[in-house]
Design a protein around this motif. Structure first.
Motif, PDB file in Angstrom:
ATOM      1  N   UNK A  35       0.784  -1.226   0.000  1.00 49.98           N
ATOM      2  CA  UNK A  35       0.000   0.000   0.000  1.00 49.98           C
ATOM      3  C   UNK A  35       0.810   1.267   0.000  1.00 49.98           C
ATOM      4  N   UNK A  36       2.084   1.165  -0.346  1.00 49.44           N
ATOM      5  CA  UNK A  36       2.977   2.327  -0.353  1.00 49.44           C
ATOM      6  C   UNK A  36       3.451   2.567  -1.782  1.00 49.44           C
ATOM      7  N   UNK A  37       3.397   3.791  -2.256  1.00 52.25           N
ATOM      8  CA  UNK A  37       3.802   4.117  -3.623  1.00 52.25           C
ATOM      9  C   UNK A  37       5.279   3.820  -3.830  1.00 52.25           C
ATOM     10  N   UNK A  38       5.615   3.528  -5.087  1.00 47.58           N
ATOM     11  CA  UNK A  38       7.000   3.267  -5.454  1.00 47.58           C
ATOM     12  C   UNK A  38       7.284   1.784  -5.554  1.00 47.58           C
ATOM     13  N   UNK A  39       8.504   1.478  -5.981  1.00 51.90           N
ATOM     14  CA  UNK A  39       8.913   0.094  -6.158  1.00 51.90           C
ATOM     15  C   UNK A  39       9.354  -0.494  -4.820  1.00 51.90           C
ATOM     16  N   UNK A  40       8.885  -1.693  -4.493  1.00 54.54           N
ATOM     17  CA  UNK A  40       9.315  -2.337  -3.249  1.00 54.54           C
ATOM     18  C   UNK A  40      10.827  -2.503  -3.202  1.00 54.54           C
ATOM     19  N   UNK A  41      11.370  -2.443  -1.991  1.00 58.49           N
ATOM     20  CA  UNK A  41      12.809  -2.527  -1.783  1.00 58.49           C
ATOM     21  C   UNK A  41      13.130  -3.543  -0.691  1.00 58.49           C
ATOM     22  N   UNK A  42      14.406  -3.941  -0.634  1.00 58.42           N
ATOM     23  CA  UNK A  42      14.807  -5.036   0.246  1.00 58.42           C
ATOM     24  C   UNK A  42      14.718  -4.693   1.727  1.00 58.42           C
ATOM     25  N   UNK A  43      15.172  -3.509   2.117  1.00 59.21           N
ATOM     26  CA  UNK A  43      15.229  -3.185   3.535  1.00 59.21           C
ATOM     27  C   UNK A  43      13.870  -3.275   4.199  1.00 59.21           C
ATOM     28  N   UNK A  44      12.866  -2.627   3.606  1.00 62.13           N
ATOM     29  CA  UNK A  44      11.529  -2.641   4.188  1.00 62.13           C
ATOM     30  C   UNK A  44      10.797  -3.942   3.894  1.00 62.13           C
ATOM     31  N   UNK A  45      11.011  -4.532   2.712  1.00 67.17           N
ATOM     32  CA  UNK A  45      10.335  -5.782   2.383  1.00 67.17           C
ATOM     33  C   UNK A  45      10.775  -6.929   3.282  1.00 67.17           C
ATOM     34  N   UNK A  46      12.065  -7.050   3.492  1.00 69.97           N
ATOM     35  CA  UNK A  46      12.564  -8.122   4.354  1.00 69.97           C
ATOM     36  C   UNK A  46      12.138  -7.896   5.805  1.00 69.97           C
ATOM     37  N   UNK A  47      12.141  -6.648   6.240  1.00 71.25           N
ATOM     38  CA  UNK A  47      11.690  -6.357   7.597  1.00 71.25           C
ATOM     39  C   UNK A  47      10.230  -6.751   7.774  1.00 71.25           C
ATOM     40  N   UNK A  48       9.397  -6.473   6.770  1.00 66.45           N
ATOM     41  CA  UNK A  48       7.995  -6.879   6.833  1.00 66.45           C
ATOM     42  C   UNK A  48       7.866  -8.394   6.923  1.00 66.45           C
ATOM     43  N   UNK A  49       8.656  -9.117   6.133  1.00 64.65           N
ATOM     44  CA  UNK A  49       8.632 -10.582   6.179  1.00 64.65           C
ATOM     45  C   UNK A  49       8.982 -11.107   7.567  1.00 64.65           C
TER      46      UNK A  49
END
Length: 258
Positions: A35-49
């Motif tokens: 739900x956040x604009x822009x291309x997903x990135x590793x730092x926030x994506x991995x933290x979410x996982x």
């Protein structure tokens, strides 16, 4: 089980040609945009996982490749810390070059992935290359044999985590090598599954499935689990609570059988 984290793997694009073995495992698509604009990135994506928290929304943007200091309190309470708190035997299986670890940890910025940071915060060692429990994070001389070794480790520990970052690296810098990386991953998975290992596979963002450009994508990412499980989550933030339910159920069954 083995949690194989594959950096930069989305569903769509040319994946049917590049990685048919994965599609045969019937992956569940997960929303990586959160739900956040822009291309997903590793730092926030991995933290979410690893934490179940929408790190991109917390920061107001997708952020990578390394989690910012604001995300470390989340990582300190994520998957590794929770599993250790449950008394489970946990292994962060990636092997690291000692010179890389020095550069990554002794400078002004902590240049470690979310997985490595979470392991470190939970008191798990970051193993040097050559350690008997360590696995290379890709570029295996014998991918099938590496998969078999991962299965042996998964039998010795309750949870083994391995980051495969070679795919994302190839997609960004050496797209011509992507067929080799997908072939390597296929052989690794075949070697692992042939030994009867329980597999959890997930990614943080798309990239390699569209080899005609070097950028991340908005595509959903795969979630694979090779045993019976509750209904799967819909996005990255659902993976940790879902996995927590699976592990708790398996632990309770094991306790009842002893």
């Amino acid at each position: 089980m083995l949690f194989l984290f594959v950096d930069g793997l989305g569903l769509g694009g040319a994946l049917e040609d590049l990685f048919p073995f994965l599609l045969a495992l019937a992956p569940t698509p997960l929303d990586a945009t959160l739900g956040v604009e822009g291309l997903p990135q590793s730092g926030t994506g991995q933290t979410a996982l690893l934490t179940g928290e929408n790190a991109a929304r917390l920061l107001g943007h997708h952020q990578g490749p390394f989690p910012s200091p604001r995300l470390r309190p989340l990582l300190a309470q994520g998957l590794y810390a929770w599993a250790k708190g449950k008394g489970l035997r946990v292994l962060h299986a990636n092997g690291y070059r000692p010179d890389y670890l020095r550069r990554a940890t002794e400078g002004k910025r902590l240049l470690l992935s979310a997985f490595a940071q979470a392991a470190r915060l939970a008191g798990l060692p970051l193993l040097p290359l050559g350690h008997p429990l360590a696995l290379l994070p890709g570029f295996w001389e014998d991918p099938y044999g590496a998969g078999a070794k991962a299965a042996a480790l998964a039998r010795a520990f309750d949870l083994v985590v391995l980051e495969y970052w070679a795919l994302d690296l190839a997609a960004h810098r050496h797209p011509e090598s992507l067929p080799d990386r997908f072939r390597e991953l296929t052989l690794f998975l075949q070697g692992f599954l042939a030994e009867g290992g329980v597999l959890l596979l997930a990614s943080d963002h798309g990239n390699a499935e569209e080899p005609w450009h070097p950028r991340h994508t908005l595509n959903p990412v795969p979630l694979v689990y090779t045993e019976e499980a509750p209904p799967p989550p819909e996005d990255l933030t659902g993976v940790f609570p879902w996995l927590r339910t699976i592990i708790t159920s398996k632990t309770n069954k094991s306790d009842r059988n002893t």
